[in-house]
Design a protein around this motif. Structure first.
Motif, mmCIF file in Angstrom:
data_model
loop_
_atom_site.group_PDB
_atom_site.id
_atom_site.type_symbol
_atom_site.label_atom_id
_atom_site.label_comp_id
_atom_site.label_asym_id
_atom_site.label_seq_id
_atom_site.Cartn_x
_atom_site.Cartn_y
_atom_site.Cartn_z
ATOM 1 N N LYS A 1 1.761 -9.906 -10.423
ATOM 2 C CA LYS A 1 2.689 -8.916 -11.052
ATOM 3 C C LYS A 1 3.543 -8.134 -9.854
ATOM 4 C CE LYS A 1 3.273 -5.475 -14.443
ATOM 5 N NZ LYS A 1 2.151 -4.372 -15.437
ATOM 6 N N GLY A 2 2.609 -7.476 -8.877
ATOM 7 C CA GLY A 2 3.185 -6.886 -7.886
ATOM 8 C C GLY A 2 4.324 -7.525 -7.172
ATOM 9 N N ARG A 3 4.007 -8.733 -6.464
ATOM 10 C CA ARG A 3 4.920 -9.577 -5.905
ATOM 11 C C ARG A 3 6.104 -9.812 -6.607
ATOM 12 N NH1 ARG A 3 -0.014 -12.241 -4.452
ATOM 13 N NH2 ARG A 3 0.576 -14.138 -5.955
ATOM 14 N N SER A 4 6.190 -10.033 -7.986
ATOM 15 C CA SER A 4 7.359 -10.329 -8.858
ATOM 16 C C SER A 4 8.093 -8.927 -8.919
ATOM 17 C CB SER A 4 6.884 -10.794 -10.208
ATOM 18 O OG SER A 4 6.242 -12.030 -10.048
ATOM 19 N N TYR A 5 7.337 -7.989 -8.980
ATOM 20 C CA TYR A 5 8.567 -6.595 -8.805
ATOM 21 C C TYR A 5 8.992 -6.162 -7.855
ATOM 22 C CZ TYR A 5 9.358 -1.766 -10.309
ATOM 23 O OH TYR A 5 9.927 -0.585 -10.654
ATOM 24 N N LEU A 6 8.393 -6.483 -6.567
ATOM 25 C CA LEU A 6 8.736 -6.236 -5.400
ATOM 26 C C LEU A 6 10.125 -6.922 -5.029
ATOM 27 C CD1 LEU A 6 8.794 -4.301 -2.772
ATOM 28 C CD2 LEU A 6 6.890 -6.360 -1.881
ATOM 29 N N ILE A 7 9.715 -8.533 -5.327
ATOM 30 C CA ILE A 7 10.927 -9.334 -5.157
ATOM 31 C C ILE A 7 12.280 -8.877 -6.063
ATOM 32 C CG2 ILE A 7 11.578 -11.677 -5.847
ATOM 33 C CD1 ILE A 7 8.972 -12.482 -5.016
ATOM 34 N N LEU B 1 0.940 -1.147 0.091
ATOM 35 C CA LEU B 1 0.074 0.057 0.081
ATOM 36 C C LEU B 1 0.995 1.130 -0.076
ATOM 37 C CD1 LEU B 1 -2.915 -0.987 2.373
ATOM 38 C CD2 LEU B 1 -2.910 -0.980 0.039
ATOM 39 N N LEU B 2 1.879 1.131 0.578
ATOM 40 C CA LEU B 2 2.881 2.523 0.780
ATOM 41 C C LEU B 2 3.422 2.788 -0.428
ATOM 42 C CD1 LEU B 2 4.175 2.206 4.565
ATOM 43 C CD2 LEU B 2 2.246 3.661 3.768
ATOM 44 N N LEU B 3 3.939 1.671 -1.251
ATOM 45 C CA LEU B 3 4.757 1.622 -2.325
ATOM 46 C C LEU B 3 3.852 2.099 -3.759
ATOM 47 C CD1 LEU B 3 7.332 -0.940 -1.921
ATOM 48 C CD2 LEU B 3 7.766 1.586 -1.697
ATOM 49 N N GLY B 4 2.319 1.883 -3.201
ATOM 50 C CA GLY B 4 1.463 1.837 -4.521
ATOM 51 C C GLY B 4 1.440 0.792 -5.379
ATOM 52 N N MET B 5 1.518 -0.228 -4.934
ATOM 53 C CA MET B 5 1.669 -1.590 -5.937
ATOM 54 C C MET B 5 0.523 -2.472 -5.471
ATOM 55 S SD MET B 5 5.581 -2.603 -5.227
ATOM 56 C CE MET B 5 5.350 -4.147 -5.998
ATOM 57 N N GLU B 6 -0.078 -3.170 -6.561
ATOM 58 C CA GLU B 6 -1.101 -4.209 -6.214
ATOM 59 C C GLU B 6 -0.703 -5.294 -5.701
ATOM 60 O OE1 GLU B 6 -3.135 -4.752 -9.787
ATOM 61 O OE2 GLU B 6 -3.837 -2.440 -9.973
ATOM 62 N N PRO B 7 -1.263 -5.990 -4.651
ATOM 63 C CA PRO B 7 -0.919 -7.423 -4.162
ATOM 64 C C PRO B 7 -1.505 -8.431 -4.896
ATOM 65 C CG PRO B 7 -2.785 -6.505 -3.069
ATOM 66 C CD PRO B 7 -2.564 -5.387 -3.881
ATOM 67 N N SER B 8 -0.953 -8.400 -6.373
ATOM 68 C CA SER B 8 -1.158 -9.478 -7.201
ATOM 69 C C SER B 8 0.210 -10.256 -7.572
ATOM 70 C CB SER B 8 -1.697 -8.778 -8.454
ATOM 71 O OG SER B 8 -0.967 -7.889 -8.945
#
Length: 515
Positions: free
Chosen positions: A81-87, A72-79
């Motif tokens: 695609k979002g998990r892959s980008y955060l990793i 939420l603080l980084l403006g990313m969707e918990p999907s």
């Protein structure tokens, strides 16, 4: 971050942040001018976000929270695609040394959590002295930009040109020249209190200092084959503290790596039909694996020594310079050994003992075996030299002892590898490290009556003296009849006493004839 399955890293998992430093203005400039061109602005933003989880004037752990907060603080969707980008972003931070991620298995819960340990950025001097980081920055911004950045972080010395050859003298005062501490009194209460108020992470490191870190369930399950027959048994170890304790005991005892442990757990017969771990079977197989590794390391060390010996011989043959021989070490007369029959007529006792003291064991074996040294003998003594670290002079004395036994016929049935290993084991236990100690040892073995303990163990000498007749040791030995030794008192008898003794002898002789 190594993550094979995205379902193992979701917004539902909890996390904590840990740091032991505080960012300065120089650190902020390094992050924005040096690290940001390499890994991107989003990764640096993630670093700052994790850094702010702990108050700026404190160090330690942050509060435990779900990773949904990060999304939420980084403006990313918990999907997915979002998990892959955060990793991907955390992996960039880990690659440049700003972050270290760990997965913690909670023993009381059925899930795990993540720990983000932040690392401080390198100083300008340390960064530009690190080759791989400098090359990465060059690939991102170019060579001239790298030079410009390095100049921005350093100021010039004002007297560099005018006082280039100036002499620098350190006139700083050390601590103990100004202060004196009362080291006679040890404040145990203060030390205990400091340890109690320290972060729990430091306490864990202090407890494990000098010890092998214990394996947890995640270390095993991440390396275990997914489609193995024992997979279900290994998964039960997640809630089996006794089983994990057995595994860590075996790992420490036989020095197993996680990969070797997983191979052992994948074998049949390690688990019982109901899924329990069998300690005896696991120990047996770990012991076999340990012995095999030891033999393999010893063989590798010997082969490497042979290669090095060949290379050194080739270099010595190619070298035309003068060769300086090492001075020979003399042998004292009390430590002389007799010349074996193989060297009869070839050298005297002085030459033979000098050869034992100063010749490598390989040369000595060649003299005992003029043709070729048998491989069994060469392997035995090579193992003593390379693996047991015995000196050449000690090995030479042992070779002399074995050859004398073989020549005397007392070692025909016992001169084998097991017998030699037994002698070497005793020498290692008694710390036989010099030529003199080795000579005393073989003399004790050859003649136990003079070992210094013969007066205390009279019956022991009898059993050692008749070692070759071991099958008749239960029979009663013949009594030892004392022998009358001649003395000088007989010459002091008078002539009258001598005549009287002769008369008595004639009477006894006459009585014997009449009978």
């Amino acid at each position: 971050m190594r993550m094979s399955n995205l379902f193992h890293y979701t917004e539902q998992h909890r996390y904590v942040t840990y740091r032991e430093f505080s960012l300065s203005e120089l650190d902020h400039k390094m992050l924005s001018h040096v690290y940001q061109p390499m890994i991107g602005a989003f990764a640096i933003s993630l670093y700052h976000l994790l850094y702010q989880h702990v108050p700026a004037d404190q160090v330690g752990f942050s509060g435990m929270d779900a990773q949904r907060k990060l999304f939420l603080l980084l403006g990313m969707e918990p999907s997915e695609k979002g998990r892959s980008y955060l990793i991907e972003q955390t992996s960039k931070l880990e690659a440049v040394g700003l972050l270290q991620t760990s997965r913690l298995m909670l023993p009381q819960a059925e899930d795990y959590m993540f720990e983000y340990e932040l690392q401080p950025p390198l100083s300008p001097v340390q960064f530009f002295d690190t080759q791989h980081l400098t090359l990465l920055l060059r690939d991102k911004v170019g060579k001239y930009m790298v030079l410009s950045l390095r100049e921005q972080f350093n100021t010039k010395e004002p007297f560099a040109e005018s006082h280039a050859d100036a002499h620098r003298e350190n006139i700083s005062i050390p601590f103990y020249e100004l202060f004196r501490l009362n080291t006679q009194v040890i404040d145990y209460e203060l030390e205990q209190a400091l340890q109690e108020v320290a972060p729990s992470r430091n306490l864990t490191q202090m407890e494990q200092q000098g010890q092998t870190p214990e394996l947890n369930y995640s270390d095993i399950i991440t390396r275990f084959p997914k489609y193995s027959y024992n997979r279900s048994c290994v998964e039960r170890l997640r809630h089996d503290r006794e089983g994990m304790g057995i595994i860590n005991y075996v790992v420490r005892k036989f020095e197993l790596t996680p990969q070797e442990l997983c191979r052992l757990l994948d074998e049949d017969g390690v688990f019982s039909p109901d899924g329990r771990l069998l300690l005896d079977e696991l120990q047996h197989r770990a012991h076999l694996h340990f012995r095999q590794n030891k033999k393999r390391e010893e063989w590798r060390e010997r082969e490497q020594h042979k290669i090095n010996h060949v290379q050194q011989s080739a270099e010595a043959a190619a070298d035309n310079g003068a060769h300086v021989e090492e001075p020979e070490i003399a042998v004292q007369m009390e430590y002389y050994l007799e010349v074996p029959p193989q060297f009869g007529g070839k050298c005297d006792i002085h030459q033979y003992n000098m050869m034992l003291r100063n010749t490598p064991y390989t040369r000595l074996l060649e003299k005992f075996f003029p043709g070729a040294v048998p491989d069994t003998f060469l392997d035995m003594f090579t193992k003593m030299d390379l693996n047991y670290k015995l000196k050449d002079e000690v090995i030479n004395v042992l070779i002399h002892y074995l050859m004398m036994m073989l020549a005397q016929g007392s070692g025909n049935q016992r001169l084998n590898r097991a017998f030699v290993d037994q002698i070497v084991s005793n020498m290692l236990l008694k710390q036989v490290k010099s030529y003199e100690e080795a000579v005393q040892y073989i003399r004790t073995q050859s003649n136990p009556d003079h070992s210094g303990q013969g007066a205390q163990n009279g019956s022991g000498r009898t059993s050692k003296g008749n070692r070759t007749n071991s099958r008749y040791t239960k029979q009663q030995q013949k009594p030892i009849i004392p022998i009358v030794q001649p003395t000088g008192e007989a010459s002091q008898l008078s002539q009258e006493e001598i005549d009287r003794a002769r008369e008595l002898a004639r009477r006894l002789d006459a009585n014997r004839k009449t009978r």
